[in-house]
Design a protein around this motif. Structure first.
Motif, PDB file in Angstrom:
ATOM      1  N   HIS A   1       0.629  -1.303   0.176  1.00  0.00           N
ATOM      2  CA  HIS A   1       0.064  -0.093   0.034  1.00  0.00           C
ATOM      3  C   HIS A   1       0.824   1.377   0.019  1.00  0.00           C
ATOM      4  O   HIS A   1       0.748   2.325  -0.583  1.00  0.00           O
ATOM      5  CB  HIS A   1      -0.855  -0.187   1.246  1.00  0.00           C
ATOM      6  CG  HIS A   1      -1.702  -0.962   1.280  1.00  0.00           C
ATOM      7  ND1 HIS A   1      -2.717  -1.368   0.276  1.00  0.00           N
ATOM      8  CD2 HIS A   1      -2.401  -1.764   2.359  1.00  0.00           C
ATOM      9  CE1 HIS A   1      -3.525  -2.180   0.728  1.00  0.00           C
ATOM     10  NE2 HIS A   1      -3.321  -2.642   1.961  1.00  0.00           N
TER      11      HIS A   1
ATOM     12  N   PRO B   1      -3.011  -3.997  -3.947  1.00  0.00           N
ATOM     13  CA  PRO B   1      -1.951  -3.603  -3.042  1.00  0.00           C
ATOM     14  C   PRO B   1      -2.243  -4.309  -1.653  1.00  0.00           C
ATOM     15  O   PRO B   1      -3.302  -5.019  -1.286  1.00  0.00           O
ATOM     16  CB  PRO B   1      -2.401  -2.288  -2.710  1.00  0.00           C
ATOM     17  CG  PRO B   1      -3.737  -1.906  -3.435  1.00  0.00           C
ATOM     18  CD  PRO B   1      -3.851  -3.118  -4.459  1.00  0.00           C
TER      19      PRO B   1
ATOM     20  N   LEU C   1      -7.878   3.449  -7.498  1.00  0.00           N
ATOM     21  CA  LEU C   1      -6.958   3.448  -6.363  1.00  0.00           C
ATOM     22  C   LEU C   1      -6.667   5.138  -6.164  1.00  0.00           C
ATOM     23  O   LEU C   1      -6.709   5.643  -4.906  1.00  0.00           O
ATOM     24  CB  LEU C   1      -5.661   2.749  -6.421  1.00  0.00           C
ATOM     25  CG  LEU C   1      -5.665   1.299  -6.561  1.00  0.00           C
ATOM     26  CD1 LEU C   1      -4.338   0.983  -7.040  1.00  0.00           C
ATOM     27  CD2 LEU C   1      -5.944   0.685  -5.107  1.00  0.00           C
TER      28      LEU C   1
ATOM     29  N   HIS D   1      -7.426  -3.772  -7.885  1.00  0.00           N
ATOM     30  CA  HIS D   1      -8.220  -2.437  -8.334  1.00  0.00           C
ATOM     31  C   HIS D   1      -7.525  -1.850  -9.484  1.00  0.00           C
ATOM     32  O   HIS D   1      -6.351  -2.060  -9.704  1.00  0.00           O
ATOM     33  CB  HIS D   1      -7.821  -1.238  -7.271  1.00  0.00           C
ATOM     34  CG  HIS D   1      -8.805  -1.702  -5.961  1.00  0.00           C
ATOM     35  ND1 HIS D   1     -10.140  -1.347  -5.845  1.00  0.00           N
ATOM     36  CD2 HIS D   1      -8.514  -2.092  -4.781  1.00  0.00           C
ATOM     37  CE1 HIS D   1     -10.538  -1.602  -4.556  1.00  0.00           C
ATOM     38  NE2 HIS D   1      -9.317  -2.233  -3.995  1.00  0.00           N
TER      39      HIS D   1
ATOM     40  N   THR E   1      -7.609  -3.717   3.610  1.00  0.00           N
ATOM     41  CA  THR E   1      -7.931  -3.008   1.853  1.00  0.00           C
ATOM     42  C   THR E   1      -7.335  -1.974   1.885  1.00  0.00           C
ATOM     43  O   THR E   1      -6.881  -1.293   2.865  1.00  0.00           O
ATOM     44  CB  THR E   1      -9.658  -2.920   1.945  1.00  0.00           C
ATOM     45  OG1 THR E   1      -9.883  -1.940   2.585  1.00  0.00           O
ATOM     46  CG2 THR E   1     -10.084  -4.252   2.239  1.00  0.00           C
ATOM     47  N   TRP E   2      -7.281  -1.231   0.604  1.00  0.00           N
ATOM     48  CA  TRP E   2      -6.776   0.033   0.201  1.00  0.00           C
ATOM     49  C   TRP E   2      -7.378   1.073   1.178  1.00  0.00           C
ATOM     50  O   TRP E   2      -6.908   1.767   1.814  1.00  0.00           O
ATOM     51  CB  TRP E   2      -6.540   0.244  -1.147  1.00  0.00           C
ATOM     52  CG  TRP E   2      -6.303   1.374  -1.851  1.00  0.00           C
ATOM     53  CD1 TRP E   2      -7.264   2.215  -2.456  1.00  0.00           C
ATOM     54  CD2 TRP E   2      -4.954   2.151  -1.693  1.00  0.00           C
ATOM     55  NE1 TRP E   2      -6.556   3.370  -2.861  1.00  0.00           N
ATOM     56  CE2 TRP E   2      -5.126   3.424  -2.363  1.00  0.00           C
ATOM     57  CE3 TRP E   2      -3.765   1.855  -1.307  1.00  0.00           C
ATOM     58  CZ2 TRP E   2      -4.067   4.092  -2.698  1.00  0.00           C
ATOM     59  CZ3 TRP E   2      -2.840   2.682  -1.162  1.00  0.00           C
ATOM     60  CH2 TRP E   2      -3.203   3.913  -2.074  1.00  0.00           C
ATOM     61  N   ASN E   3      -8.968   1.038   1.087  1.00  0.00           N
ATOM     62  CA  ASN E   3      -9.669   2.042   1.919  1.00  0.00           C
ATOM     63  C   ASN E   3      -9.394   1.912   3.463  1.00  0.00           C
ATOM     64  O   ASN E   3      -9.320   2.974   4.015  1.00  0.00           O
ATOM     65  CB  ASN E   3     -10.971   1.705   1.560  1.00  0.00           C
ATOM     66  CG  ASN E   3     -11.447   2.362   0.220  1.00  0.00           C
ATOM     67  OD1 ASN E   3     -11.154   3.448   0.084  1.00  0.00           O
ATOM     68  ND2 ASN E   3     -12.309   1.703  -0.409  1.00  0.00           N
TER      69      ASN E   3
ATOM     70  N   TYR F   1      -7.841   7.561  -2.975  1.00  0.00           N
ATOM     71  CA  TYR F   1      -6.735   8.213  -2.375  1.00  0.00           C
ATOM     72  C   TYR F   1      -7.016   9.747  -2.306  1.00  0.00           C
ATOM     73  O   TYR F   1      -6.871  10.425  -1.481  1.00  0.00           O
ATOM     74  CB  TYR F   1      -5.335   7.998  -3.154  1.00  0.00           C
ATOM     75  CG  TYR F   1      -4.230   9.026  -3.028  1.00  0.00           C
ATOM     76  CD1 TYR F   1      -3.323   8.924  -2.054  1.00  0.00           C
ATOM     77  CD2 TYR F   1      -3.958  10.187  -3.524  1.00  0.00           C
ATOM     78  CE1 TYR F   1      -2.177   9.494  -1.719  1.00  0.00           C
ATOM     79  CE2 TYR F   1      -3.116  10.854  -3.296  1.00  0.00           C
ATOM     80  CZ  TYR F   1      -2.160  10.672  -2.421  1.00  0.00           C
ATOM     81  OH  TYR F   1      -1.108  11.439  -2.378  1.00  0.00           O
TER      82      TYR F   1
ATOM     83  N   TRP G   1      -6.604   1.094   4.525  1.00  0.00           N
ATOM     84  CA  TRP G   1      -5.077   1.788   4.807  1.00  0.00           C
ATOM     85  C   TRP G   1      -5.172   3.280   4.945  1.00  0.00           C
ATOM     86  O   TRP G   1      -4.564   3.612   5.501  1.00  0.00           O
ATOM     87  CB  TRP G   1      -4.257   0.907   3.791  1.00  0.00           C
ATOM     88  CG  TRP G   1      -2.872   1.322   4.087  1.00  0.00           C
ATOM     89  CD1 TRP G   1      -1.986   0.809   4.863  1.00  0.00           C
ATOM     90  CD2 TRP G   1      -2.084   2.304   3.490  1.00  0.00           C
ATOM     91  NE1 TRP G   1      -0.575   1.223   4.869  1.00  0.00           N
ATOM     92  CE2 TRP G   1      -0.614   2.419   3.907  1.00  0.00           C
ATOM     93  CE3 TRP G   1      -2.422   3.236   2.638  1.00  0.00           C
ATOM     94  CZ2 TRP G   1       0.151   3.453   3.661  1.00  0.00           C
ATOM     95  CZ3 TRP G   1      -1.480   4.210   2.180  1.00  0.00           C
ATOM     96  CH2 TRP G   1      -0.195   4.232   2.745  1.00  0.00           C
TER      97      TRP G   1
ATOM     98  N   ASP H   1      -0.767  -5.065   2.820  1.00  0.00           N
ATOM     99  CA  ASP H   1      -0.342  -4.184   3.808  1.00  0.00           C
ATOM    100  C   ASP H   1       1.267  -4.896   3.987  1.00  0.00           C
ATOM    101  O   ASP H   1       1.296  -6.268   4.365  1.00  0.00           O
ATOM    102  CB  ASP H   1      -1.071  -4.311   4.884  1.00  0.00           C
ATOM    103  CG  ASP H   1      -0.745  -3.429   5.922  1.00  0.00           C
ATOM    104  OD1 ASP H   1       0.323  -3.427   6.513  1.00  0.00           O
ATOM    105  OD2 ASP H   1      -1.630  -2.798   6.556  1.00  0.00           O
TER     106      ASP H   1
END
Ligand SMILES: NC(=O)c1ccc[n+]([C@@H]2O[C@H](COP(=O)([O-])OP(=O)(O)OC[C@H]3O[C@@H](n4cnc5c(N)ncnc54)[C@H](OP(=O)(O)O)[C@@H]3O)[C@@H](O)[C@H]2O)c1
Length: 271
Positions: free
Chosen positions: A142, A168, A204, A199, A247-249, A208, A251, A170
């Motif tokens: 990430h 991505p 992404l 994704h 998850t990306w969200n 972000y 993180w 962690d």
């Protein structure tokens, strides 16, 4: 108790490995070109330069396992990742290392990109080294994706290859997995470690942008060439090995939700 050398100990992965290894009962020796002046009770620091070939034998003295996380993606990857890995392997054979653990990257056989070609050369050297070895490929961290977006975020419009596929993960979960493998028994080539979701770069970047409360437009730039075509085709992903849970969200929330208003204003002003 396993005595473990971590190369690249100041890096993203190396940092996450140190505390996890000590918690798992390892005696940790951490290596960097510029180690801190003093070792702590938990971690012994040593100086090691793989490109220059200095400090290698002493770093390996009385070590059972190695996690070789040193790399130079923005530097001379041939000198560090290829020649440096060769030097480390040669010395590891002399030092009778019981398990040489090598973190690598998903898709490096299928994506024509010079850093990945050097990683693949290093993987082959690891596999053919006559050492007991463990190779663990992971998808992009990430934090690495965020660093790329931090760079683009400085621009008034974000030009991005939005259709590239990324999964991505962690880095803490990759480190957990490597610690599990860092025993006195090598595991060979293991299943890859991917994040929970695949994704597009466009998705992404939008998440972000939301997390940072920015409003810049994202411009799709369809980059030509084999490298982006391979990323677009999903070769950097391993959806069948979605081992990570963060998850990306999630993180992004962890990174940005705790920002004070002052810090958020400061970050926005810096863009
Ligand atoms: N980043 C990702 O998204 C990702 C994804 C999958 C797999 N991986 C793999 O995970 C491993 C670690 O990546 P990372 O992102 O944590 O790397 P990183 O943050 O860039 O850290 C690289 C480390 O290598 C050390 N290093 C650089 N040149 C060196 C040299 N000449 N001699 C000795 N050490 C040197 C640096 O230490 P000093 O500068 O202190 O010497 C630093 O600690 C790599 O094998 C990488 O391919 C990374």
């Amino acid at each position: 108790m396993v005595r473990t050398l971590v190369t690249g100990a100041t890096g993203t992965l190396g940092t996450a490995l140190q505390s996890r290894l000590t918690e798992a009962g390892h005696t940790v020796r951490a290596a960097s070109r510029s180690p801190p002046d003093e070792s702590t009770a938990d971690v012994e620091w040593v100086a090691l330069d793989l490109a220059e070939g200095t400090g290698i034998q002493s770093a390996l003295e009385d070590v059972d396992a190695v996690i070789h996380a040193a790399t130079a993606p923005q530097g001379d990857t041939k000198a560090v990742d290829v020649a440096g890995t060769d030097r480390l392997l040669e010395a590891a054979v002399e030092a009778d290392i019981e398990n040489f653990v090598y973190p690598s990257i998903v898709g490096i056989d299928d994506i024509p990109f010079s850093y990945y070609e050097h990683k693949r050369t290093a993987e082959i050297a690891v596999e053919t080294s006559n050492l007991p070895t463990t190779i663990v490929r992971a998808t992009q961290f990430h934090s690495f994706v965020a660093e790329l977006l931090d760079f683009v975020a400085k621009l008034p419009i974000w030009p991005l290859p939005t259709r590239i596929q990324v999964q991505p993960v962690d880095v803490r979960e990759v480190a957990d997995c490597l610690v599990d493998y860092a025993t006195e028994t090598a595991a060979g080539r293991t299943d890859p470690v991917g994040g929970p979701e695949v994704h597009s770069v466009g998705d992404l970047a939008r998440a972000y942008r939301r997390a940072r409360e920015l409003r810049r437009p994202i411009l799709r730039v369809p980059l030509p060439g084999g490298t982006t075509a391979a990323f677009r085709a999903g070769h950097a992903t391993c959806p069948e090995h979605a081992v990570g849970s963060v998850t990306w969200n999630e993180w992004l929330t962890e990174q940005y939700a705790s920002d004070t208003d002052d810090l958020r204003r400061h970050k926005q002003a810096a863009v």
